[in-house]
Design a protein around this motif. Structure first.
Motif, PDB file in Angstrom:
ATOM      1  N   ASP A 148       0.816  -1.227   0.000  1.00 35.51           N
ATOM      2  CA  ASP A 148       0.000   0.000   0.000  1.00 35.51           C
ATOM      3  C   ASP A 148       0.843   1.268   0.000  1.00 35.51           C
ATOM      4  O   ASP A 148       0.367   2.333   0.390  1.00 35.51           O
ATOM      5  CB  ASP A 148      -0.941  -0.001   1.211  1.00 35.51           C
ATOM      6  N   CYS A 149       2.116   1.155  -0.453  1.00 33.50           N
ATOM      7  CA  CYS A 149       2.976   2.343  -0.429  1.00 33.50           C
ATOM      8  C   CYS A 149       2.784   3.238  -1.643  1.00 33.50           C
ATOM      9  O   CYS A 149       3.331   4.346  -1.687  1.00 33.50           O
ATOM     10  CB  CYS A 149       4.442   1.935  -0.303  1.00 33.50           C
ATOM     11  N   LEU A 150       2.038   2.776  -2.653  1.00 34.43           N
ATOM     12  CA  LEU A 150       1.825   3.572  -3.855  1.00 34.43           C
ATOM     13  C   LEU A 150       0.472   4.271  -3.822  1.00 34.43           C
ATOM     14  O   LEU A 150      -0.531   3.690  -3.379  1.00 34.43           O
ATOM     15  CB  LEU A 150       1.895   2.691  -5.108  1.00 34.43           C
ATOM     16  N   ALA A 151       0.449   5.502  -4.313  1.00 33.27           N
ATOM     17  CA  ALA A 151      -0.823   6.201  -4.503  1.00 33.27           C
ATOM     18  C   ALA A 151      -1.636   5.459  -5.561  1.00 33.27           C
ATOM     19  O   ALA A 151      -1.072   4.750  -6.401  1.00 33.27           O
ATOM     20  CB  ALA A 151      -0.559   7.640  -4.947  1.00 33.27           C
ATOM     21  N   PRO A 152      -2.975   5.591  -5.544  1.00 31.91           N
ATOM     22  CA  PRO A 152      -3.812   4.858  -6.510  1.00 31.91           C
ATOM     23  C   PRO A 152      -3.389   5.072  -7.967  1.00 31.91           C
ATOM     24  O   PRO A 152      -3.369   4.120  -8.754  1.00 31.91           O
ATOM     25  CB  PRO A 152      -5.213   5.409  -6.241  1.00 31.91           C
ATOM     26  N   ALA A 153      -3.027   6.293  -8.334  1.00 30.39           N
ATOM     27  CA  ALA A 153      -2.626   6.564  -9.715  1.00 30.39           C
ATOM     28  C   ALA A 153      -1.326   5.824 -10.050  1.00 30.39           C
ATOM     29  O   ALA A 153      -1.173   5.277 -11.141  1.00 30.39           O
ATOM     30  CB  ALA A 153      -2.451   8.058  -9.942  1.00 30.39           C
ATOM     31  N   LEU A 158       1.577   1.260 -12.636  1.00 33.51           N
ATOM     32  CA  LEU A 158       2.424   0.068 -12.514  1.00 33.51           C
ATOM     33  C   LEU A 158       1.715  -1.146 -13.105  1.00 33.51           C
ATOM     34  O   LEU A 158       2.322  -1.944 -13.828  1.00 33.51           O
ATOM     35  CB  LEU A 158       2.776  -0.181 -11.050  1.00 33.51           C
ATOM     36  N   ARG A 159       0.435  -1.304 -12.813  1.00 37.75           N
ATOM     37  CA  ARG A 159      -0.308  -2.439 -13.364  1.00 37.75           C
ATOM     38  C   ARG A 159      -0.348  -2.391 -14.888  1.00 37.75           C
ATOM     39  O   ARG A 159      -0.204  -3.423 -15.563  1.00 37.75           O
ATOM     40  CB  ARG A 159      -1.736  -2.458 -12.800  1.00 37.75           C
ATOM     41  N   GLU A 211       3.150  13.104  -8.180  1.00 38.86           N
ATOM     42  CA  GLU A 211       1.764  12.780  -8.524  1.00 38.86           C
ATOM     43  C   GLU A 211       1.352  13.709  -9.659  1.00 38.86           C
ATOM     44  O   GLU A 211       0.970  14.856  -9.443  1.00 38.86           O
ATOM     45  CB  GLU A 211       0.862  12.913  -7.302  1.00 38.86           C
ATOM     46  N   MET A 212       1.463  13.191 -10.862  1.00 46.83           N
ATOM     47  CA  MET A 212       1.216  13.992 -12.053  1.00 46.83           C
ATOM     48  C   MET A 212      -0.265  14.362 -12.177  1.00 46.83           C
ATOM     49  O   MET A 212      -1.123  13.486 -12.058  1.00 46.83           O
ATOM     50  CB  MET A 212       1.633  13.219 -13.304  1.00 46.83           C
TER      51      MET A 212
END
Length: 342
Positions: A148-153, A158-159, A211-212
């Motif tokens: 859970d270290c990545l922001a949703p975007a 990554l996916r 966070e673009m």
């Protein structure tokens, strides 16, 4: 009089092949070392490899040593990244390298079906439809995606990058197992995914805490700089590793020089010259994009441009120092191959 013995032929050293001069565009520098972060990262990645049995034998574990060192470079290129994000990025890199080196590169017609099923099982994990991981690589991927270290975007990006990788792997193994040469255009399209450079540049944003805004993700300069950076990483790797790949393949490998030889009907030296010109053109473009984005009103674009410059300087450093020893291109003796048959 006894017959004169026929002298044993000796390989004639080929002229040193040209290589891209990235240092003309980016100073070959690595950011300062961060021993504590690097040690923590090394320990974490080794545990990740052991836990999921990505390299079950000592020989296979040795294959990953350089990758762990490369992953530790994240700690230097991204000095403000938190440890959890550094760990995730290094795990993605080592997971990619282990599966690519130990399975994809050794695919045969006899293993193609089994390998395809494994790639589809990875797709199930990415899509959230898998019930239980089928092997250590599937479990490792599921482990990475649960964090859970990545922001949703960033998680979504990554996916998508991993989806692209799986498509490219399936494409590569189909060519490999049928002995088919791709077109130059298809190869250039697939290569950033197959070299993991697209994955690396996708991870650059969470590593840099960028966070673009949605509008920035559609910015033409941002997209072209990401592509140019990936191309330079991929193409330089193809050139510096050519002699090693040629020895392993027992002939012209399916990489940028071989594709240029085939496309233009030229010899190896001309293919290298053409590839170097491509690298220089892409580097010049990257310099211009970095300069233009450095003046953007969007702070995330300015930060992304700065990171691209640091990454390309590190790439220039790598190829002037470590890669020279790792791939031993200079002074290699091998017959100069002609263009592979069309």
């Amino acid at each position: 009089m006894p017959p004169t013995p026929t002298p044993t032929p000796t390989p004639t050293p080929t002229p040193t092949l040209p290589r891209p001069e990235l240092d003309r565009y980016f100073p070959p520098l690595m950011p300062p070392e961060r021993p504590e972060a690097t040690t923590a990262l090394d320990d974490h990645v080794r545990l990740f490899v052991k836990t999921h049995e990505l390299a079950p034998t000592p020989r296979q574990q040795a294959v990953l040593c350089h990758t762990i060192v490369s992953g530790a470079g994240y700690a230097r290129i991204y000095p403000t990244a938190d440890q959890a994000t550094l760990d995730l990025a290094a795990d993605v890199l080592v997971w990619f390298t282990a599966f690519d080196d130990l399975h994809v590169e050794h695919a045969t017609s006899g293993t193609f079906d089994e390998l395809s099923l494994r790639l589809f099982s990875f797709l199930d994990i990415l899509n959230g439809t898998a019930t239980e991981p089928t092997d250590g690589f599937a479990a490792g991927l599921a482990d990475i995606l649960r964090r859970d270290c990545l922001a949703p975007a960033h998680q979504a990006e990554l996916r998508m990058a991993l989806h692209s990788l799986l498509v490219a792997w399936l494409w590569e193994t189909q060519l490999q197992t049928t002995g088919t040469w791709p077109s130059l255009t298809a190869y250039l399209t697939a290569r950033p995914h197959l070299s993991a450079s697209w994955l690396e540049r996708t991870l650059a944003e969470p590593l840099g805490a960028l966070e673009m805004p949605r509008s920035a993700r559609r910015d033409k300069d941002y997209l072209r700089l990401k592509t140019a950076t990936c191309n330079l990483i991929s193409w330089c790797n193809d050139l510096y590793s050519y002699a090693k790949e040629e020895r392993q393949a027992g002939g012209v490998p399916v990489s940028l020089p071989g594709l240029l030889m085939r496309h233009h009907g030229c010899d190896l030296a001309e293919a290298f010259t053409r590839a170097c010109a491509m690298c220089h053109q892409e580097a010049e473009l990257a310099v211009g994009l970095i300069g233009r984005m450095g003046e953007s009103s969007v702070p995330q674009l300015r930060a992304y441009a700065r990171n691209a410059a640091v990454t390309l300087s590190a790439l220039a450093f790598w190829h002037l120092t470590i890669a020279e020893d790792r791939y031993a291109l200079a002074g290699t003796t091998h017959p100069a191959p002609t263009a592979p048959p069309s």
